[in-house]
Scaffold this motif. Structure first.
Motif, PDB file in Angstrom:
ATOM      1  N   ASP A 115      34.865   7.047  15.016  1.00 56.62           N
ATOM      2  CA  ASP A 115      35.921   6.203  15.589  1.00 56.62           C
ATOM      3  C   ASP A 115      35.522   5.426  16.846  1.00 56.62           C
ATOM      4  OD1 ASP A 115      38.061   7.016  13.752  1.00 56.62           O
ATOM      5  OD2 ASP A 115      37.781   8.993  14.653  1.00 56.62           O
ATOM      6  N   ALA A 116      34.413   5.808  17.499  1.00 53.19           N
ATOM      7  CA  ALA A 116      34.029   5.121  18.739  1.00 53.19           C
ATOM      8  C   ALA A 116      33.600   3.690  18.425  1.00 53.19           C
ATOM      9  CB  ALA A 116      32.901   5.875  19.417  1.00 53.19           C
ATOM     10  N   THR A 117      33.950   2.754  19.309  1.00 46.16           N
ATOM     11  CA  THR A 117      33.657   1.345  19.032  1.00 46.16           C
ATOM     12  C   THR A 117      32.543   0.786  19.917  1.00 46.16           C
ATOM     13  OG1 THR A 117      35.489   0.848  20.494  1.00 46.16           O
ATOM     14  CG2 THR A 117      35.932   0.700  18.125  1.00 46.16           C
ATOM     15  N   ASP A 118      32.214   1.494  21.018  1.00 45.19           N
ATOM     16  CA  ASP A 118      31.243   0.911  21.956  1.00 45.19           C
ATOM     17  C   ASP A 118      29.885   1.607  21.928  1.00 45.19           C
ATOM     18  OD1 ASP A 118      31.998   3.318  23.103  1.00 45.19           O
ATOM     19  OD2 ASP A 118      32.037   2.539  25.152  1.00 45.19           O
ATOM     20  N   VAL A 119      29.548   2.298  20.823  1.00 43.44           N
ATOM     21  CA  VAL A 119      28.256   2.989  20.761  1.00 43.44           C
ATOM     22  C   VAL A 119      27.133   1.952  20.888  1.00 43.44           C
ATOM     23  CG1 VAL A 119      28.214   3.014  18.218  1.00 43.44           C
ATOM     24  CG2 VAL A 119      26.846   4.673  19.482  1.00 43.44           C
ATOM     25  N   ALA A 120      26.145   2.247  21.769  1.00 43.17           N
ATOM     26  CA  ALA A 120      25.115   1.245  22.065  1.00 43.17           C
ATOM     27  C   ALA A 120      23.737   1.879  22.193  1.00 43.17           C
ATOM     28  CB  ALA A 120      25.464   0.532  23.375  1.00 43.17           C
ATOM     29  N   GLU A 121      22.720   1.039  22.072  1.00 44.82           N
ATOM     30  CA  GLU A 121      21.330   1.437  22.319  1.00 44.82           C
ATOM     31  C   GLU A 121      21.252   2.146  23.682  1.00 44.82           C
ATOM     32  OE1 GLU A 121      18.218   1.339  21.117  1.00 44.82           O
ATOM     33  OE2 GLU A 121      18.813   0.512  19.184  1.00 44.82           O
ATOM     34  N   ILE A 122      20.396   3.164  23.794  1.00 48.00           N
ATOM     35  CA  ILE A 122      20.324   3.896  25.064  1.00 48.00           C
ATOM     36  C   ILE A 122      19.582   3.124  26.153  1.00 48.00           C
ATOM     37  CG2 ILE A 122      20.584   6.195  24.073  1.00 48.00           C
ATOM     38  CD1 ILE A 122      17.522   6.519  24.338  1.00 48.00           C
ATOM     39  N   GLY A 123      18.961   1.992  25.783  1.00 43.61           N
ATOM     40  CA  GLY A 123      18.237   1.205  26.793  1.00 43.61           C
ATOM     41  C   GLY A 123      16.834   1.727  26.951  1.00 43.61           C
ATOM     42  N   GLY A 124      16.141   1.256  27.953  1.00 46.64           N
ATOM     43  CA  GLY A 124      14.787   1.725  28.156  1.00 46.64           C
ATOM     44  C   GLY A 124      13.877   0.625  28.649  1.00 46.64           C
ATOM     45  N   LYS A 125      14.366  -0.609  28.704  1.00 41.63           N
ATOM     46  CA  LYS A 125      13.500  -1.708  29.104  1.00 41.63           C
ATOM     47  C   LYS A 125      13.445  -1.847  30.630  1.00 41.63           C
ATOM     48  CE  LYS A 125      12.584  -3.243  24.791  1.00 41.63           C
ATOM     49  NZ  LYS A 125      13.486  -2.487  23.991  1.00 41.63           N
ATOM     50  N   GLY A 126      14.512  -2.364  31.237  1.00 41.89           N
ATOM     51  CA  GLY A 126      14.481  -2.635  32.677  1.00 41.89           C
ATOM     52  C   GLY A 126      14.808  -1.410  33.513  1.00 41.89           C
ATOM     53  N   ALA A 127      14.035  -1.178  34.571  1.00 38.86           N
ATOM     54  CA  ALA A 127      14.313  -0.052  35.460  1.00 38.86           C
ATOM     55  C   ALA A 127      15.729  -0.158  36.003  1.00 38.86           C
ATOM     56  CB  ALA A 127      13.308  -0.026  36.601  1.00 38.86           C
TER      57      ALA A 127
ATOM     58  N   LYS B 258       9.712   9.748  35.979  1.00 32.37           N
ATOM     59  CA  LYS B 258       8.982   9.785  34.715  1.00 32.37           C
ATOM     60  C   LYS B 258       8.975   8.408  34.065  1.00 32.37           C
ATOM     61  CE  LYS B 258       7.439  11.520  30.795  1.00 32.37           C
ATOM     62  NZ  LYS B 258       7.266  10.228  30.176  1.00 32.37           N
ATOM     63  N   LYS B 259       7.816   7.937  33.589  1.00 32.19           N
ATOM     64  CA  LYS B 259       7.790   6.672  32.848  1.00 32.19           C
ATOM     65  C   LYS B 259       8.577   6.868  31.562  1.00 32.19           C
ATOM     66  CE  LYS B 259       4.069   4.472  35.035  1.00 32.19           C
ATOM     67  NZ  LYS B 259       2.625   4.290  35.112  1.00 32.19           N
ATOM     68  N   ILE B 260       9.404   5.874  31.210  1.00 32.14           N
ATOM     69  CA  ILE B 260      10.240   6.066  30.025  1.00 32.14           C
ATOM     70  C   ILE B 260       9.788   5.186  28.863  1.00 32.14           C
ATOM     71  CG2 ILE B 260      12.240   6.923  31.287  1.00 32.14           C
ATOM     72  CD1 ILE B 260      13.448   4.187  30.928  1.00 32.14           C
ATOM     73  N   SER B 261      10.357   5.454  27.716  1.00 36.19           N
ATOM     74  CA  SER B 261       9.937   4.780  26.484  1.00 36.19           C
ATOM     75  C   SER B 261      10.550   3.378  26.385  1.00 36.19           C
ATOM     76  CB  SER B 261      10.396   5.619  25.300  1.00 36.19           C
ATOM     77  OG  SER B 261      10.188   4.934  24.112  1.00 36.19           O
ATOM     78  N   THR B 262       9.828   2.452  25.754  1.00 31.48           N
ATOM     79  CA  THR B 262      10.378   1.101  25.556  1.00 31.48           C
ATOM     80  C   THR B 262      10.819   0.909  24.108  1.00 31.48           C
ATOM     81  OG1 THR B 262       8.130   0.333  25.216  1.00 31.48           O
ATOM     82  CG2 THR B 262       9.061  -0.025  27.403  1.00 31.48           C
ATOM     83  N   ASN B 263      10.933   1.985  23.360  1.00 38.37           N
ATOM     84  CA  ASN B 263      11.355   1.878  21.948  1.00 38.37           C
ATOM     85  C   ASN B 263      12.823   1.500  21.807  1.00 38.37           C
ATOM     86  OD1 ASN B 263       9.014   2.507  20.435  1.00 38.37           O
ATOM     87  ND2 ASN B 263       9.188   4.626  21.150  1.00 38.37           N
ATOM     88  N   THR B 264      13.158   0.918  20.638  1.00 37.32           N
ATOM     89  CA  THR B 264      14.541   0.687  20.254  1.00 37.32           C
ATOM     90  C   THR B 264      14.867   1.812  19.275  1.00 37.32           C
ATOM     91  OG1 THR B 264      14.106  -1.655  20.421  1.00 37.32           O
ATOM     92  CG2 THR B 264      16.096  -1.029  19.243  1.00 37.32           C
ATOM     93  N   PHE B 265      15.948   2.552  19.536  1.00 34.95           N
ATOM     94  CA  PHE B 265      16.172   3.778  18.772  1.00 34.95           C
ATOM     95  C   PHE B 265      17.210   3.665  17.656  1.00 34.95           C
ATOM     96  CE2 PHE B 265      14.469   5.189  22.857  1.00 34.95           C
ATOM     97  CZ  PHE B 265      13.451   6.016  22.426  1.00 34.95           C
ATOM     98  N   GLY B 266      18.071   2.620  17.697  1.00 34.48           N
ATOM     99  CA  GLY B 266      19.151   2.541  16.713  1.00 34.48           C
ATOM    100  C   GLY B 266      20.290   3.474  17.107  1.00 34.48           C
ATOM    101  N   VAL B 267      21.434   3.344  16.418  1.00 33.21           N
ATOM    102  CA  VAL B 267      22.597   4.180  16.743  1.00 33.21           C
ATOM    103  C   VAL B 267      23.178   4.812  15.479  1.00 33.21           C
ATOM    104  CG1 VAL B 267      23.227   2.846  18.797  1.00 33.21           C
ATOM    105  CG2 VAL B 267      24.221   2.221  16.590  1.00 33.21           C
ATOM    106  N   TYR B 268      23.933   5.880  15.668  1.00 32.51           N
ATOM    107  CA  TYR B 268      24.581   6.588  14.551  1.00 32.51           C
ATOM    108  C   TYR B 268      25.694   5.722  13.962  1.00 32.51           C
ATOM    109  CZ  TYR B 268      27.430  10.182  12.233  1.00 32.51           C
ATOM    110  OH  TYR B 268      28.154  10.908  11.328  1.00 32.51           O
ATOM    111  N   LYS B 269      25.768   5.679  12.627  1.00 26.80           N
ATOM    112  CA  LYS B 269      26.849   4.942  11.939  1.00 26.80           C
ATOM    113  C   LYS B 269      27.480   5.858  10.912  1.00 26.80           C
ATOM    114  CE  LYS B 269      24.945   0.227  12.065  1.00 26.80           C
ATOM    115  NZ  LYS B 269      23.509   0.436  12.291  1.00 26.80           N
ATOM    116  N   SER B 270      28.812   5.750  10.749  1.00 20.88           N
ATOM    117  CA  SER B 270      29.479   6.522   9.694  1.00 20.88           C
ATOM    118  C   SER B 270      30.855   5.930   9.473  1.00 20.88           C
ATOM    119  CB  SER B 270      29.562   7.993  10.105  1.00 20.88           C
ATOM    120  OG  SER B 270      30.885   8.390  10.383  1.00 20.88           O
ATOM    121  N   PRO B 271      31.403   6.075   8.246  1.00 23.53           N
ATOM    122  CA  PRO B 271      32.730   5.496   7.965  1.00 23.53           C
ATOM    123  C   PRO B 271      33.850   6.166   8.753  1.00 23.53           C
ATOM    124  CG  PRO B 271      31.836   6.625   6.007  1.00 23.53           C
ATOM    125  CD  PRO B 271      30.770   6.659   7.054  1.00 23.53           C
ATOM    126  N   THR B 272      33.632   7.403   9.232  1.00 24.01           N
ATOM    127  CA  THR B 272      34.708   8.101   9.945  1.00 24.01           C
ATOM    128  C   THR B 272      34.492   8.186  11.453  1.00 24.01           C
ATOM    129  OG1 THR B 272      33.573  10.148   9.318  1.00 24.01           O
ATOM    130  CG2 THR B 272      35.484   9.526   7.992  1.00 24.01           C
TER     131      THR B 272
END
Ligand code: HEC
Ligand code: HEC
Ligand code: HEC
Ligand code: HEC
Length: 216
Positions: free
Chosen positions: A80-92, A64-78
């Motif tokens: 605890d995860a430190t490595d949350v990252a964009e899901i990607g979508g650019k390079g195959a 399936k062709k995938i989206s090239t959008n940038t989606f942002g990530v969840y943020k909150s003061p509580t």
């Protein structure tokens, strides 16, 4: 006679359950968007047995062709995860497994826009996921995904089930999977199984699904 009846009932139950648990006939059976002369395949809207060069290295044989959008990530003061990252979508080949879902569920790429076309007919005219099934172009307002969920995180948070390995949260049947240690859309959803609507890995009654990870 009684034995035969029991056998027949058992056979009915087994086949009944097997059918209900398949992607065939579910909301992920995309044949509902194609005409009679178009493809009769089900898996082809997401997978192909042979990939084009473009799709090379795309787990799991992604079609399936995938989206090239940038989606942002969840943020909150509580959170605890430190490595949350964009899901990607650019390079195959560089996407997380959640980028595969968003190839249809951000509403920007046609569901039937495929790398490798089915041999038995066309995949239909471009058709987009309806608004009610779209998470739109942001993931900052959704349950966090694409971060490492391990025993370190569970200890830090204090109310999470410690995952048994980097590929599963627990050993229940069916288990909740992690993907290279990370929580993704498919940790909660099973795209192939409509048993617990909407494609969940556990019933949502009494919030059972949530309670398998959150000790609340
Ligand atoms: C709507 C898209 C979609 C359809 C249709 C679909 N799959 Fe998948 N499949 C996925 C996604 C996304 C993953 C990766 C996430 C996961 O493993 O849950 C996956 C993973 C897999 C895997 C590897 C992981 C595993 O569970 O073993 C296999 C094998 C597979 N699919 C087979 C199939 C077959 C066979 C069909 C058709 C009968 C099919 N799929 C239809 C989206 C789909
Ligand atoms: C090839 C496109 C495609 C991909 C890839 C895909 N979906 Fe879907 N999904 C759809 C469509 C289309 C619908 C709605 C069908 C309809 O309108 O009846 C849907 C419906 C759903 C629903 C709602 C089901 C219900 O019973 O209400 C969920 C949940 C869902 N998808 C989750 C996922 C997740 C999670 C992934 C990735 C692991 C994924 N989908 C990948 C096309 C896709
Ligand atoms: C922590 C578990 C969890 C994760 C992670 C998750 N979902 Fe869901 N999702 C749910 C639950 C539970 C529902 C049902 C909500 C309800 O009935 O109120 C749902 C509903 C949906 C629906 C149906 C429409 C809607 O908005 O209710 C879609 C489509 C969907 N999810 C796609 C995704 C995609 C794509 C991802 C990853 C980007 C994802 N989900 C990640 C638990 C999750
Ligand atoms: C597969 C495991 C899993 C499932 C299932 C799950 N969660 Fe989570 N959830 C997590 C993890 C891990 C975090 C990150 C916790 C942290 O780092 O603070 C999280 C984060 C959250 C947060 C944000 C916490 C914060 O501090 O901002 C909320 C709220 C939440 N989950 C609610 C739910 C609800 C409601 C459900 C059921 C619909 C659910 N979760 C299902 C694993 C899960």
């Amino acid at each position: 006679m009684k034995k035969l009846l029991t056998l027949l009932v058992t056979m009915f139950l087994i086949t009944g359950v097997a059918y209900a648990a398949s992607v065939v006939g579910s909301k992920h059976d995309m044949r509902f968007i194609v005409d009679d002369e178009d493809t009769d395949q089900v898996c082809v809207f997401c997978h192909t047995p042979h990939q084009t060069a473009e799709a090379n290295a795309q787990y799991p044989l992604w079609n399936k062709k995938i989206s090239t959008n940038t989606f942002g990530v969840y943020k909150s003061p509580t959170f605890d995860a430190t490595d949350v990252a964009e899901i990607g979508g650019k390079g195959a080949g560089s996407q997380s497994v959640s980028a595969l879902c968003m190839g249809c569920h951000d509403g920007s790429v046609a569901v039937n826009s495929l790398y490798r076309l089915p041999n038995d007919g066309s995949p239909g005219t471009p058709w987009f996921v309806p608004e009610i099934y779209s998470l739109n172009k942001t993931l900052s307002d959704d349950h966090p995904i694409n971060f490492t969920y391990d025993t370190v995180l569970a200890t830090k948070d204090g109310s999470l089930t410690p995952p048994v390995s980097s590929s599963r949260v627990d050993n229940s049947t069916p288990y909740l999977p992690l993907f290279e240690g990370k929580l993704q859309c498919a940790s909660c959803h099973n795209v192939h199984n409509p048993e617990y609507r909407p494609f969940l890995r556990s019933s949502i009654d009494s919030s059972k699904l949530c309670l398998r990870c959150h000790v609340k």
